[in-house]
Design an enzyme around this catalytic site. Structure first.
Site, PDB file in Angstrom:
ATOM      1  N   ARG A  82      29.934  73.855  46.079  1.00  0.00           N
ATOM      2  CA  ARG A  82      30.443  73.771  47.442  1.00  0.00           C
ATOM      3  C   ARG A  82      29.845  72.575  48.190  1.00  0.00           C
ATOM      4  O   ARG A  82      30.532  71.916  48.973  1.00  0.00           O
ATOM      5  CB  ARG A  82      30.167  75.077  48.196  1.00  0.00           C
ATOM      6  N   LYS A 184      38.176  72.151  51.315  1.00  0.00           N
ATOM      7  CA  LYS A 184      37.424  73.211  50.645  1.00  0.00           C
ATOM      8  C   LYS A 184      35.954  73.213  51.038  1.00  0.00           C
ATOM      9  O   LYS A 184      35.200  74.068  50.633  1.00  0.00           O
ATOM     10  CB  LYS A 184      37.522  73.036  49.125  1.00  0.00           C
ATOM     11  N   GLU A 220      38.167  83.705  60.694  1.00  0.00           N
ATOM     12  CA  GLU A 220      36.791  84.088  60.374  1.00  0.00           C
ATOM     13  C   GLU A 220      35.984  84.153  61.657  1.00  0.00           C
ATOM     14  O   GLU A 220      36.521  84.036  62.752  1.00  0.00           O
ATOM     15  CB  GLU A 220      36.176  83.081  59.407  1.00  0.00           C
TER      16      GLU A 220
END
Length: 343
Positions: A82, A184, A220
């Site tokens: 990530r 991402k 979120e």
């Protein structure tokens, strides 16, 4: 190794400098070998890229002490991947993923005395980050960087621990820091500081952000993904290109399906659906799972009170939490590669 003399059970989620941190420098197109250092302070030029254009990315993971005395980390390879995605998005040279995992191992070993003992409820929080360090005045990527890892022992992320929290529906757009297109990488958390301060002033624990295009879909919170349990026992979590790809959420999807036999749905979640869910929680590295008891829309005064209530985790959320933390702490055998033994 003998542990530090701290009141482990009463730690807050705050910064406490430990003995060592890791640093590697990028210059002339390559990363150096890296090393452990003791100085927690950083000296940079006033025009450093990190100051002028916020060219920086970070990760977060934890180290735990298991019941049999081992120190472990949870899925650090996914943090490495990530961070790579985040670095590429901001034109930062990627710190090699294998070196990332090795650096985490080195810095945790060096700070073993700071890893909280088993059963204390505390963990060692690990913060890897990369920043542009040479002077940059024109809008362009820096040419020199530092990759660093700091560690700090922490208690629960939310003050109430496992007690359900209350969330407000925010008027702010959480997706704004991402720009456009599919990203991402991680988030710019600075964009969520004003909304969270306002939420706390109004008596709420967190914000629920809706999609900026239609404001009808759940995204979120400022620092965690949502998870829901339907009244017929399905595990549901929102899907969106602008949501942080939470490692905890991805792990919970596996736990729900493979360990608890639940149907898992990773899909768009309409806000109007929330009233029909039985349980709600926030999931992330810092909190693992924080149960949500109530969601309030200050604009019209409506409240969504989940059947699980405001006193404790819902029954399925609790099973998910106990299974995931059981894997992390070594009680339950997890999928291959999930738990990295440090020492």
């Amino acid at each position: 190794m003998e542990k530090k003399n701290l009141d482990w059970s009463n730690l807050t989620f705050g910064y406490m400098p430990t003995d060592y941190r890791y640093v590697s420098y990028y210059k002339d197109g390559k990363w150096d070998e890296g090393a452990l250092i003791t100085d927690p302070n950083i000296t940079l030029n006033e025009c450093a890229g990190v100051f002028q254009y916020a060219q920086t990315v970070f990760e977060g993971l934890k180290a735990y002490t298991t019941e049999d005395g081992h120190i472990v980390c949870f899925r650090p390879d996914l943090n490495a991947a990530r961070l790579k995605d985040s670095a590429e998005r901001l034109e930062i040279p990627v710190f090699p993923e294998d070196r990332f995992v090795k650096a985490v191992e080195e810095v945790v070993k060096a700070n073993a005395a700071w890893v909280p003992p088993y059963g204390s409820g505390a963990t060692l929080y690990i913060r890897p980050y990369i920043m542009g360090t040479n002077p940059v005045i024109g809008v362009k990527p820096a040419e020199e960087y530092q990759f660093r890892i700091l560690c700090t022992p922490v208690g629960p992320y939310f003050k109430g621990g496992a007690k359900p929290i209350t969330i407000r529906v925010s008027d702010y757009d959480r997706a704004a820091p991402h720009g456009t297109g599919h990203i991402k990488a991680g988030l710019n958390y600075a964009m969520s500081l004003q909304p969270i301060v306002e939420a706390h002033q109004q008596g709420y624990d967190e914000n629920l952000y809706l999609d900026p295009a239609t404001r009808t879909k759940v995204e979120e919170t400022g620092g965690a993904n949502f998870m829901f349990i339907t009244k017929d026992g399905k595990f549901v979590t929102p899907k969106s290109n602008s949501i942080l790809p939470s490692i905890t959420r991805r792990s919970l999807m596996v736990v729900a399906e493979k360990y608890l036999g639940l149907t898992v749905e990773h899909r768009e979640v309409k806000f109007e659906e929330l009233k029909d869910f039985a349980e709600c929680g926030l999931c992330g590295t810092a909190a693992v799972i924080s149960p949500v008891g109530k969601i309030v829309n200050p604009n019209d005064g409506t409240e969504i009170c989940f059947p699980s209530g405001m006193e404790e985790m819902g029954p399925i959320t609790k099973k998910l939490y106990e299974t995931l933390t059981g894997i992390q702490m070594g009680h339950i055998e997890g999928p291959e590669g999930w738990v990295k033994v440090i020492e």
